[in-house]
Design an enzyme around this catalytic site. Structure first.
Site, mmCIF file in Angstrom:
data_model
loop_
_atom_site.group_PDB
_atom_site.id
_atom_site.type_symbol
_atom_site.label_atom_id
_atom_site.label_comp_id
_atom_site.label_asym_id
_atom_site.label_seq_id
_atom_site.Cartn_x
_atom_site.Cartn_y
_atom_site.Cartn_z
ATOM 1 C CB CYS A 105 0.167 8.234 -0.827
ATOM 2 S SG CYS A 105 0.704 6.810 -1.792
ATOM 3 C CB CYS A 111 7.275 0.661 3.251
ATOM 4 S SG CYS A 111 7.593 -0.082 4.843
#
Lengths: 403, 126
Positions: free
Chosen positions: B105, B37
């Site tokens: 994030c 990912c």
């Protein structure tokens, strides 16, 4: 050395000073509409367009009556696919292309698919190359078009166009080639390569943005197209819209320069590319080359730096313009579909960087880039948990990740 | 898209990069994300008497991922475990001015803190 350094020449190029010089009068002096038939402004513009047409076709070995000016390669690709499919709907409903084409071919093909056209997307091998035999096997009696690119925009590999052209000829199927990245970098000849339609654009070869062309063969066979833009019937009715005269003039000049310097420039770029590759791979471990090592255009280098994410690497190289196949640099959050089609693992696709060398890059810049890349990769590896694990002997493929 | 000054600062001067010995009794380790990912964060906390006395991270990911984990280590230091559990990813988004495509994030950084505390608790019987 001038900063920042531009090393993203597959994205676009700086306009050559000679090109600008030739374009300028067509903004301020000869600014007529090339379609104006009744005054000197129009005649001058038309004359310039026709002179440019000669130059733009010469670089692909075609006749000047065989091109249509467009806004760029995206439009050319759209026109080639949509125009052929609509025109030859009686003959068939199948087209063949391959998975690492530019989005303007893939997405056009997918749109056609939705409207009932059958599309075969051929795979590529681990070097990024299409097997001509796969093309042959994919042909049916309903196939109207084969569309395969010359040079890939990410990994620079050169497809076996001549062989595919031969197959297309044998079976009487039209062959379109998106040559956007290859024109002016590698020799192109529509006759020997058996190409019936070819897309290209000025801004990849040191010309201006917003001007491209589609070559459409006039004989053996005569290719017919349905236009996708209707209007005043410019470009023999195949592409309406006032001609971009300064752009066309610039495109012509860019082609002329490219033809003159291509041989020497290719040799120089190849040597710069190899210097860059060697410099980086000599100073860093676990750097992987993406795409065929030899069958690629001279200015292209695409490397994956294991354990380092591509966007963070580019962020550390902020004074150098490069491009990455990392998801974070795309809108889709998916890493490069081109690299994935080669079987590159998603983690290495995330770690890829494309170096695009061009006419204005110097050896000094290459050496600078080698040092900065080495330094930044080392710094990021020091803060990479993957690097730490790999160094400790952990097999990253066996780890159960917590997503 | 240009990066915020805060992201650039954390990227250029990441706080608390490094590792603790993960088998130490007072250390909790959280590893979240996956290489495929494009983001893996390892966040480690050193805990003494319910208080996070030190934190370290290593991150494979984009600049925003590095900045999110760097900021997270800065924030949890000196906080109690319970306080650290209340840290929200939106706090990170706000502080770093992360655009929508980078919100994941901050989510990873929040997950990393929780995973590290979970690990500590598990290895310390509770």
């Amino acid at each position: 050395m001038n900063m920042p350094i531009y090393m993203d020449n597959h994205s676009t190029t700086k306009v050559d000073p000679g090109v600008i010089e030739e374009m300028l009068p067509y903004f301020t002096v000869h600014y007529g509409n090339a379609a104006s038939r009744n005054h000197t402004f129009g005649w001058d513009a038309d004359k310039a367009v026709e002179a440019a047409r000669e130059r733009v076709t010469k670089i692909i070995g075609a006749d000047s009556r065989e091109i249509i000016f467009t806004s760029g390669a995206t439009e050319s690709n759209n026109l080639a696919l949509k125009g052929v499919v609509e025109m030859y709907v009686e003959k068939g409903n199948h087209i063949i292309t391959q998975v690492t084409e530019h989005r303007s071919v893939l997405d056009t093909a997918k749109r056609l698919e939705k409207s009932g056209i059958n599309v075969t997307f051929l795979p590529v091998d681990s070097n990024g190359l299409v097997d001509p035999d796969d093309v042959r096997k994919a042909i049916t009696d309903r196939t109207v078009l084969i569309s395969i690119m010359l040079v890939n925009n990410e990994i620079g590999v050169i497809q076996p166009i001549e062989e595919i052209g031969k197959i297309a000829k044998e079976r009487g199927i039209l062959f379109h080639c998106d040559a956007t990245q290859g024109i002016g970098k590698v020799p192109v000849d529509v006759q020997t390569m058996g190409i019936d339609l070819l897309s290209y654009t000025a801004h990849k070869l040191y010309g201006p943005k917003g001007i491209g062309a589609l070559y459409v063969r006039r004989k053996n066979p005569r290719v017919r197209l349905s236009p996708i833009i209707d209007g005043g019937g410019h470009e023999r009715g195949m592409r309406s819209g006032t001609l971009n005269v300064p752009g066309i003039v610039g495109f012509g000049k860019a082609c002329e320069i490219a033809m003159k310097v291509m041989k020497e420039e290719s040799a120089r770029l190849l040597s710069l590319r190899e210097r860059l590759r060697k410099g980086i791979t000599d100073s860093l471990e676990e750097v992987y080359l993406n795409g065929h090592p030899a069958r690629r255009m001279p200015g292209n280098l695409n490397l994956s730096f294991a354990y380092v994410e591509g966007e963070s690497l580019l962020m550390g190289l902020k004074e150098i313009a490069l491009s990455s196949g990392s998801a974070c640099t795309s809108a889709t959050l998916e890493p490069s579909y081109v690299l994935q089609a080669l079987g590159v693992s998603p983690e290495l696709a995330h770690s890829s960087v494309r170096f695009g060398l061009g006419r204005f890059n110097t050896e000094e810049e290459v050496d600078y880039v080698i040092n900065r890349v080495t330094e930044t990769v080392n710094r990021l590896r020091e803060m990479s948990p993957l690097y730490e694990m790999a160094k400790a002997g952990v097999d990253l493929k066996q780890v159960r990740w917590r997503k | 898209m240009p990066y915020s000054d805060e992201v650039i600062d954390h990227y250029n001067n990441p706080r608390n990069v490094g590792s603790f010995e993960k088998d130490e009794k007072d250390v909790g380790t959280g590893v979240v994300g996956a290489p495929e990912c494009g983001d893996v964060m390892k966040l480690q906390l050193k805990i003494d008497n319910g208080v996070i006395v030190d934190a370290k991270f290593k991150t494979f990911g984009c600049g925003s991922a590095i900045a999110s984990s760097s900021l997270a280590t800065e924030w949890v230091k000196g906080k109690s475990v319970d306080e650290a559990m209340t840290l929200k990813n939106t706090d990170i988004v706000e502080k770093l001015h992360l655009p929508p495509v980078k919100i994941h994030c901050s989510v990873l950084a929040e997950d990393a803190i929780k995973a590290a505390i979970e690990d500590y608790k598990k290895r310390n019987g509770g």
